[in-house]
Design an enzyme around this catalytic site. Structure first.
Site, mmCIF file in Angstrom:
data_model
loop_
_atom_site.group_PDB
_atom_site.id
_atom_site.type_symbol
_atom_site.label_atom_id
_atom_site.label_comp_id
_atom_site.label_asym_id
_atom_site.label_seq_id
_atom_site.Cartn_x
_atom_site.Cartn_y
_atom_site.Cartn_z
ATOM 1 N N ARG A 153 0.818 -1.218 0.000
ATOM 2 C CA ARG A 153 0.000 0.000 0.000
ATOM 3 C C ARG A 153 0.850 1.265 0.000
ATOM 4 O O ARG A 153 0.462 2.275 0.591
ATOM 5 C CB ARG A 153 -0.973 0.032 1.195
ATOM 6 C CG ARG A 153 -2.075 -1.006 1.110
ATOM 7 C CD ARG A 153 -3.156 -0.564 0.129
ATOM 8 N NE ARG A 153 -4.050 -1.668 -0.200
ATOM 9 C CZ ARG A 153 -5.195 -1.901 0.429
ATOM 10 N NH1 ARG A 153 -5.594 -1.111 1.390
ATOM 11 N NH2 ARG A 153 -5.940 -2.917 0.067
ATOM 12 N N TYR A 158 -14.492 -12.521 0.268
ATOM 13 C CA TYR A 158 -15.361 -11.397 -0.104
ATOM 14 C C TYR A 158 -16.603 -11.873 -0.845
ATOM 15 O O TYR A 158 -17.712 -11.390 -0.619
ATOM 16 C CB TYR A 158 -14.604 -10.398 -0.987
ATOM 17 C CG TYR A 158 -13.562 -9.601 -0.237
ATOM 18 C CD1 TYR A 158 -13.927 -8.586 0.625
ATOM 19 C CD2 TYR A 158 -12.208 -9.863 -0.407
ATOM 20 C CE1 TYR A 158 -12.971 -7.853 1.317
ATOM 21 C CE2 TYR A 158 -11.244 -9.141 0.281
ATOM 22 C CZ TYR A 158 -11.629 -8.136 1.143
ATOM 23 O OH TYR A 158 -10.694 -7.425 1.821
ATOM 24 N N ARG A 175 -3.596 6.467 -0.002
ATOM 25 C CA ARG A 175 -4.040 7.641 0.739
ATOM 26 C C ARG A 175 -2.998 8.326 1.606
ATOM 27 O O ARG A 175 -3.209 9.449 2.043
ATOM 28 C CB ARG A 175 -5.276 7.293 1.579
ATOM 29 C CG ARG A 175 -6.548 7.330 0.739
ATOM 30 C CD ARG A 175 -7.757 7.004 1.580
ATOM 31 N NE ARG A 175 -7.621 5.666 2.160
ATOM 32 C CZ ARG A 175 -8.356 5.200 3.151
ATOM 33 N NH1 ARG A 175 -9.268 5.956 3.703
ATOM 34 N NH2 ARG A 175 -8.181 3.974 3.599
ATOM 35 N N ARG A 234 -6.979 11.535 -7.225
ATOM 36 C CA ARG A 234 -8.171 10.689 -7.130
ATOM 37 C C ARG A 234 -9.485 11.463 -6.976
ATOM 38 O O ARG A 234 -10.567 10.864 -7.072
ATOM 39 C CB ARG A 234 -8.020 9.719 -5.953
ATOM 40 C CG ARG A 234 -7.297 8.418 -6.247
ATOM 41 C CD ARG A 234 -8.127 7.464 -7.092
ATOM 42 N NE ARG A 234 -9.514 7.356 -6.626
ATOM 43 C CZ ARG A 234 -9.918 6.664 -5.582
ATOM 44 N NH1 ARG A 234 -9.069 5.974 -4.885
ATOM 45 N NH2 ARG A 234 -11.192 6.652 -5.229
ATOM 46 N N ASP A 248 -6.493 -3.524 -7.798
ATOM 47 C CA ASP A 248 -7.085 -4.144 -6.618
ATOM 48 C C ASP A 248 -7.357 -5.606 -6.931
ATOM 49 O O ASP A 248 -7.492 -5.983 -8.101
ATOM 50 C CB ASP A 248 -8.380 -3.445 -6.193
ATOM 51 C CG ASP A 248 -8.789 -3.871 -4.783
ATOM 52 O OD1 ASP A 248 -8.250 -3.314 -3.819
ATOM 53 O OD2 ASP A 248 -9.604 -4.809 -4.652
HETATM 54 O O1 1CP Z 1 0.320 0.333 -3.232
HETATM 55 C C1 1CP Z 1 -0.210 -0.807 -3.274
HETATM 56 O O2 1CP Z 1 0.027 -1.651 -2.418
HETATM 57 C C2 1CP Z 1 -1.005 -1.203 -4.514
HETATM 58 C C3 1CP Z 1 -2.412 -1.109 -4.418
HETATM 59 C C4 1CP Z 1 -3.351 -2.151 -3.840
HETATM 60 C C5 1CP Z 1 -3.195 -3.504 -3.526
HETATM 61 C C6 1CP Z 1 -1.948 -4.332 -3.571
HETATM 62 C C7 1CP Z 1 -4.696 -1.830 -3.617
HETATM 63 C C8 1CP Z 1 -5.284 -0.511 -3.817
HETATM 64 N N1 1CP Z 1 -5.372 -2.970 -3.243
HETATM 65 C C9 1CP Z 1 -4.465 -4.001 -3.167
HETATM 66 C C10 1CP Z 1 -4.781 -5.400 -2.845
HETATM 67 C C11 1CP Z 1 -5.889 -5.680 -1.914
HETATM 68 N N2 1CP Z 1 -7.172 -5.229 -1.966
HETATM 69 C C12 1CP Z 1 -5.804 -6.603 -0.865
HETATM 70 C C13 1CP Z 1 -4.571 -7.388 -0.531
HETATM 71 C C14 1CP Z 1 -3.579 -6.543 0.175
HETATM 72 C C15 1CP Z 1 -3.873 -6.244 1.624
HETATM 73 O O3 1CP Z 1 -4.052 -7.190 2.402
HETATM 74 O O4 1CP Z 1 -3.926 -5.049 1.969
HETATM 75 C C16 1CP Z 1 -7.047 -6.666 -0.229
HETATM 76 C C17 1CP Z 1 -7.434 -7.494 0.968
HETATM 77 C C18 1CP Z 1 -7.915 -5.782 -0.932
HETATM 78 C C19 1CP Z 1 -9.342 -5.521 -0.665
HETATM 79 C C20 1CP Z 1 -9.544 -4.093 -0.363
HETATM 80 N N3 1CP Z 1 -9.583 -3.130 -1.336
HETATM 81 C C21 1CP Z 1 -9.661 -3.458 0.895
HETATM 82 C C22 1CP Z 1 -9.659 -4.161 2.261
HETATM 83 C C23 1CP Z 1 -11.046 -4.248 2.815
HETATM 84 C C24 1CP Z 1 -11.155 -5.154 4.017
HETATM 85 O O5 1CP Z 1 -11.692 -6.284 3.889
HETATM 86 O O6 1CP Z 1 -10.710 -4.754 5.117
HETATM 87 C C25 1CP Z 1 -9.787 -2.091 0.657
HETATM 88 C C26 1CP Z 1 -9.963 -0.986 1.668
HETATM 89 C C27 1CP Z 1 -9.733 -1.908 -0.759
HETATM 90 C C28 1CP Z 1 -9.760 -0.622 -1.508
HETATM 91 C C29 1CP Z 1 -8.422 -0.167 -1.944
HETATM 92 N N4 1CP Z 1 -7.543 -0.884 -2.715
HETATM 93 C C30 1CP Z 1 -6.432 -0.141 -2.974
HETATM 94 C C31 1CP Z 1 -6.623 1.146 -2.363
HETATM 95 C C32 1CP Z 1 -5.652 2.298 -2.448
HETATM 96 C C33 1CP Z 1 -7.862 1.112 -1.708
HETATM 97 C C34 1CP Z 1 -8.517 2.251 -0.942
HETATM 98 C C35 1CP Z 1 -9.518 2.854 -1.845
HETATM 99 C C36 1CP Z 1 -9.525 4.338 -1.888
HETATM 100 O O7 1CP Z 1 -8.478 5.000 -2.133
HETATM 101 O O8 1CP Z 1 -10.622 4.870 -1.738
#
Ligand code: 1CP
Length: 389
Positions: free
Chosen positions: A37, A181, A41, A50, A86
């Protein structure tokens, strides 16, 4: 299949990078570092870009996805970019009703928790992703073209003059984490619906896992073919499982997902025993949260390196995954908000323990918290490059 000649691994642009070497179990001038990540943000430039664009629309806009991927590389001088996307993007691409809600995560139009719903879902051919993945291929190609001009950094953040490129890591969600999910219809704490389904209807579960494996595998393959130099499979929620359930109901599907990239190889420049050009497969890393009990089994699905969360010290993890396995991790993200001397001690401790593995890629034990001061991340990169030599 040998990667196309213009691929950064085939062209030798990332083959000797700190990251790729560490995933091969080799040590370089210093320890490579990137952060899960790292895009997102915590960066004001991300928040600005964004504004007015929904998360999945940002992921499917090649120029925007490339720019967001590059932001933390330029700012922090990390040793790798991680593709901005994602784990639910391939589902969206094949027509599944899913949105990412701000502050919540992926939310589906329905739950896939019984045989009928799963039959409907798995009627979609995972191969249909290939023709719909053009925005992904284009975003990766744009990103890699830019990363080609970003040389690795020295401890002071200057370019090292090696002429090498910064590698891009592609990623996908592992079948269990996606199924967690899908079965629930959205985020959950204990992933109860998925854990029930695997026992209540093993046949439907198996169908769901095989389908997500093929979809995620194809998503990963598209990224590697378009230019990613490594691949990470995120099984973020696998830590909710017992070892027995993981081995029986999950590991085979994760192995199946990775079978979609295992043949992608690059020539090392040496000859093998029979005089043929020697090749190596694209390195694959496997990460999950709370997976202390599963580390050995996660290695067993066919990966080169294992990502470790912050709960298990790297020297202990090295024993659990077995000899010869490179590790990635594992600073507790909570330490990013601690006073500088406390944080620095913790970084040095991770580096020290990481010497127990043949290769170590410094990372956090999970993602960057959104409220993190980006200057702290830049400082951690400098410290790792300085102290990890
Ligand atoms: O910089 C990076 O790491 C690349 C971006 C990235 C990655 C690797 C995003 C962007 N998502 C992911 C993978 C992802 N998505 C995972 C595996 C990694 C981890 O464990 O963190 C998972 C579980 C998700 C699912 C997901 N998408 C969540 C988690 C929800 C939960 O169950 O708690 C969330 C909040 C998202 C949205 C998301 N994905 C990525 C971003 C930057 C965001 C936030 C969205 C936004 O900016 O509004």
């Amino acid at each position: 299949m040998i990667l196309p000649p213009q691929h950064p691994l085939a062209a030798g642009r990332t083959t000797e990078s700190r990251l790729v070497r560490a995933y091969r179990g080799e040590r370089s001038d210093t320890t490579p570092v990137w952060f899960m990540r790292q895009a997102g943000r915590s960066l004001p430039e991300y928040r600005e870009l964004r504004v007015g664009t929904r998360m999945l629309d940002a992921c499917l806009d090649p120029a925007m996805a490339a720019e967001i991927t590059l932001q933390p590389v330029r700012r922090h001088r990390v040793d790798a970019g991680i593709f901005f996307s994602d784990i639910v993007v391939p589902l969206k691409l094949v027509g599944v009703d899913v949105e990412i809600q701000p502050g919540r995560g992926p939310v589906f139009g329905r739950r896939y928790a019984d045989a009928a719903a799963i039959a409907e879902l798995t009627a979609i051919d995972p191969a249909s992703l290939d023709e719909r993945a053009e925005p992904i291929r284009e975003a990766v190609a744009r990103t890699v073209a830019e990363l080609d001009g970003i040389e690795p950094a020295t401890a002071s953040g200057a370019s090292d003059g090696s002429g090498g490129a910064t590698p891009l890591i592609g990623f996908a969600g592992a079948p269990f984490t996606l199924a967690a999910y899908l079965a629930e219809g959205g985020p959950s704490k204990d992933h109860l619906a998925a854990r029930t389904l695997m026992h209540a209807d093993p046949g439907a579960w198996r169908a769901l896992m095989d389908w997500t494996a093929d979809l995620s595998g194809r998503f990963l393959r598209a990224q590697v073919l378009a230019g990613a130099s490594a691949a990470q499979l995120f099984d973020s929620w696998a830590g909710a499982l017992s070892l027995g359930d993981y081995e029986r109901h999950v590991a085979p599907a994760s192995a199946r997902a990775l079978s979609h990239v295992h043949d992608l190889a690059y020539a090392t420049g040496d000859a093998d025993a029979s005089g043929e050009p020697a090749t190596l497969a694209v390195p694959v890393v496997h990460f999950g949260v709370g997976t202390g009990e599963l580390l050995g089994a996660m290695r067993g699905v066919g990966v080169d390196a294992v990502g470790v969360d912050y709960r298990v010290p790297l020297d202990v993890a090295a024993e659990r995954v077995g000899a010869g396995v490179p590790l990635q991790g594992n600073l507790d993200p909570a330490l990013l908000a601690a006073p500088a001397p406390v944080l620095e001690d913790a970084v040095r401790d991770v580096l020290r323990r990481g010497t127990a593995a043949p290769g170590h890629v410094f990372n956090l034990g999970h993602g960057v918290p959104p409220e993190t001061d980006p200057a702290v991340l830049t400082r951690v990169v400098e410290l790792v490059h300085e102290a990890g030599a």
